[in-house]
Design a protein around this motif. Structure first.
Motif, PDB file in Angstrom:
ATOM      1  N   MET A   1       5.746  23.774  -8.840  1.00  0.00           N
ATOM      2  CA  MET A   1       5.928  22.914  -7.666  1.00  0.00           C
ATOM      3  C   MET A   1       6.769  23.653  -6.638  1.00  0.00           C
ATOM      4  N   ASN A   2       6.179  23.933  -5.496  1.00  0.00           N
ATOM      5  CA  ASN A   2       6.861  24.617  -4.403  1.00  0.00           C
ATOM      6  C   ASN A   2       6.967  23.692  -3.201  1.00  0.00           C
ATOM      7  N   SER A   3       7.834  24.050  -2.280  1.00  0.00           N
ATOM      8  CA  SER A   3       8.031  23.278  -1.048  1.00  0.00           C
ATOM      9  C   SER A   3       8.217  21.791  -1.359  1.00  0.00           C
ATOM     10  N   LEU A   4       9.080  21.528  -2.298  1.00  0.00           N
ATOM     11  CA  LEU A   4       9.282  20.152  -2.741  1.00  0.00           C
ATOM     12  C   LEU A   4       9.869  19.282  -1.640  1.00  0.00           C
ATOM     13  N   LYS A   5       9.454  18.022  -1.634  1.00  0.00           N
ATOM     14  CA  LYS A   5       9.901  17.046  -0.651  1.00  0.00           C
ATOM     15  C   LYS A   5      10.571  15.884  -1.387  1.00  0.00           C
ATOM     16  N   PRO A   6      11.430  15.149  -0.699  1.00  0.00           N
ATOM     17  CA  PRO A   6      12.066  14.000  -1.350  1.00  0.00           C
ATOM     18  C   PRO A   6      11.047  13.023  -1.942  1.00  0.00           C
ATOM     19  N   GLU A   7       9.911  12.884  -1.313  1.00  0.00           N
ATOM     20  CA  GLU A   7       8.899  11.951  -1.816  1.00  0.00           C
ATOM     21  C   GLU A   7       8.223  12.449  -3.098  1.00  0.00           C
ATOM     22  N   ASP A   8       8.516  13.678  -3.509  1.00  0.00           N
ATOM     23  CA  ASP A   8       8.016  14.170  -4.790  1.00  0.00           C
ATOM     24  C   ASP A   8       8.904  13.724  -5.953  1.00  0.00           C
ATOM     25  N   SER A   9      10.032  13.126  -5.640  1.00  0.00           N
ATOM     26  CA  SER A   9      10.941  12.659  -6.688  1.00  0.00           C
ATOM     27  C   SER A   9      10.244  11.615  -7.547  1.00  0.00           C
ATOM     28  N   ALA A  10      10.262  11.834  -8.849  1.00  0.00           N
ATOM     29  CA  ALA A  10       9.567  10.934  -9.769  1.00  0.00           C
ATOM     30  C   ALA A  10       9.781  11.415 -11.192  1.00  0.00           C
ATOM     31  N   THR A  11       9.360  10.586 -12.129  1.00  0.00           N
ATOM     32  CA  THR A  11       9.239  11.043 -13.499  1.00  0.00           C
ATOM     33  C   THR A  11       7.841  11.626 -13.656  1.00  0.00           C
ATOM     34  N   TYR A  12       7.769  12.852 -14.127  1.00  0.00           N
ATOM     35  CA  TYR A  12       6.497  13.542 -14.267  1.00  0.00           C
ATOM     36  C   TYR A  12       6.072  13.516 -15.736  1.00  0.00           C
ATOM     37  N   TYR A  13       4.809  13.163 -15.937  1.00  0.00           N
ATOM     38  CA  TYR A  13       4.267  13.037 -17.278  1.00  0.00           C
ATOM     39  C   TYR A  13       3.105  14.003 -17.485  1.00  0.00           C
ATOM     40  N   CYS A  14       3.145  14.700 -18.582  1.00  0.00           N
ATOM     41  CA  CYS A  14       2.005  15.482 -19.026  1.00  0.00           C
ATOM     42  C   CYS A  14       1.005  14.511 -19.649  1.00  0.00           C
ATOM     43  N   ALA A  15      -0.279  14.782 -19.490  1.00  0.00           N
ATOM     44  CA  ALA A  15      -1.282  13.855 -19.994  1.00  0.00           C
ATOM     45  C   ALA A  15      -2.508  14.605 -20.492  1.00  0.00           C
ATOM     46  N   THR A  16      -3.261  13.946 -21.339  1.00  0.00           N
ATOM     47  CA  THR A  16      -4.499  14.513 -21.824  1.00  0.00           C
ATOM     48  C   THR A  16      -5.548  13.419 -21.987  1.00  0.00           C
ATOM     49  N   GLY A  17      -6.793  13.845 -22.082  1.00  0.00           N
ATOM     50  CA  GLY A  17      -7.870  12.897 -22.345  1.00  0.00           C
ATOM     51  C   GLY A  17      -8.390  12.160 -21.137  1.00  0.00           C
ATOM     52  N   MET A  18      -8.151  12.698 -19.926  1.00  0.00           N
ATOM     53  CA  MET A  18      -8.629  11.994 -18.751  1.00  0.00           C
ATOM     54  C   MET A  18     -10.153  11.964 -18.684  1.00  0.00           C
ATOM     55  N   THR A  19     -10.643  11.078 -17.878  1.00  0.00           N
ATOM     56  CA  THR A  19     -12.076  10.967 -17.668  1.00  0.00           C
ATOM     57  C   THR A  19     -12.596  12.257 -17.053  1.00  0.00           C
ATOM     58  N   SER A  20     -13.706  12.749 -17.580  1.00  0.00           N
ATOM     59  CA  SER A  20     -14.298  13.968 -17.046  1.00  0.00           C
ATOM     60  C   SER A  20     -15.710  13.705 -16.547  1.00  0.00           C
ATOM     61  N   ILE A  21     -16.058  14.388 -15.470  1.00  0.00           N
ATOM     62  CA  ILE A  21     -17.416  14.352 -14.934  1.00  0.00           C
ATOM     63  C   ILE A  21     -17.824  15.799 -14.698  1.00  0.00           C
ATOM     64  N   GLY A  22     -18.780  16.263 -15.449  1.00  0.00           N
ATOM     65  CA  GLY A  22     -19.150  17.665 -15.367  1.00  0.00           C
ATOM     66  C   GLY A  22     -17.976  18.533 -15.773  1.00  0.00           C
ATOM     67  N   ARG A  23     -17.620  19.474 -14.918  1.00  0.00           N
ATOM     68  CA  ARG A  23     -16.512  20.377 -15.214  1.00  0.00           C
ATOM     69  C   ARG A  23     -15.186  19.859 -14.682  1.00  0.00           C
ATOM     70  N   GLN A  24     -15.194  18.713 -14.044  1.00  0.00           N
ATOM     71  CA  GLN A  24     -13.986  18.209 -13.418  1.00  0.00           C
ATOM     72  C   GLN A  24     -13.303  17.142 -14.260  1.00  0.00           C
ATOM     73  N   CYS A  25     -11.999  17.258 -14.351  1.00  0.00           N
ATOM     74  CA  CYS A  25     -11.188  16.258 -15.027  1.00  0.00           C
ATOM     75  C   CYS A  25     -10.560  15.378 -13.957  1.00  0.00           C
ATOM     76  N   LEU A  26     -10.950  14.128 -13.944  1.00  0.00           N
ATOM     77  CA  LEU A  26     -10.468  13.222 -12.911  1.00  0.00           C
ATOM     78  C   LEU A  26      -9.019  12.818 -13.155  1.00  0.00           C
ATOM     79  N   LEU A  27      -8.372  12.345 -12.101  1.00  0.00           N
ATOM     80  CA  LEU A  27      -6.964  11.964 -12.209  1.00  0.00           C
ATOM     81  C   LEU A  27      -6.840  10.492 -12.598  1.00  0.00           C
ATOM     82  N   ARG A  28      -7.563  10.142 -13.664  1.00  0.00           N
ATOM     83  CA  ARG A  28      -7.483   8.786 -14.172  1.00  0.00           C
ATOM     84  C   ARG A  28      -7.986   8.772 -15.618  1.00  0.00           C
TER      85      ARG A  28
END
Length: 122
Positions: free
Chosen positions: A80-107
Motif C-alpha cells: 500500500m503506497n500513497s496512503l490516505k486517511p480514508e484508507d484507515s481500516a481493519t484489513y482482512y485477508c480472504a479466500t474463496g471469493m466468487t470467480s468468473i473465468g480467470r477473475q476473482c471478484l471482490l465478493r
C-alpha cells in the motif's frame, strides 16, 4: 480447513506506505481466489484487491494505482503506497471469493483472517 493469519498493519502518516502479509495454511475445497478486504469504523466490509491462481488481479477503484496485491508460495501480500486517511481500516485477508473465468471478484469470500489494523493520519 484453511487458516489465514495477517500481519504488517500499523500507523503511518498520509502519503506513507505499508505492506500487509497473509500466511495461508491448511486445505480449502472452495475457489483458490485470494484477496484483501477492509472495514472502516462505521462502514461495511469492502473488497480491496484480489488475485487468482494465475496472477490475474482486480482492484477496487479507490486503490487502483496505489495498492498492489501479490503472492509468493503460501503468502499473500498487499503493498500500500500513497496512503490516505480514508484508507484507515481493519484489513482482512480472504479466500474463496466468487470467480468468473480467470477473475476473482471482490465478493463472496468464504474465509477471512482475524484482521490487522491500518491507521493513516493526516
Amino acid at each position: 480447513q484453511v487458516q489465514l493469519v495477517e500481519s504488517g498493519g500499523g500507523s503511518v502518516q498520509s502519503g506513507g506506505s505499508l505492506r500487509l502479509s497473509c500466511a495461508r495454511s491448511g486445505y480449502s475445497t472452495g475457489s483458490y481466489c485470494m484477496g484483501w478486504f477492509r472495514q472502516g469504523s462505521g462502514t461495511e466490509r469492502e473488497g480491496v484487491a484480489s488475485i487468482s491462481m494465475d496472477g490475474t488481479t482486480i482492484y477496487a477503484d479507490s486503490v487502483k494505482g496505489r495498492f498492489t496485491i501479490s503472492q509468493e508460495y503460501n503468502v499473500l501480500y498487499l503493498q500500500m503506497n500513497s496512503l490516505k486517511p480514508e484508507d484507515s481500516a481493519t484489513y482482512y485477508c480472504a479466500t474463496g471469493m466468487t470467480s468468473i473465468g480467470r477473475q476473482c471478484l471482490l465478493r463472496g469470500a468464504r474465509k477471512f483472517g482475524q484482521g490487522t489494523q491500518v491507521t493513516v493520519s493526516s
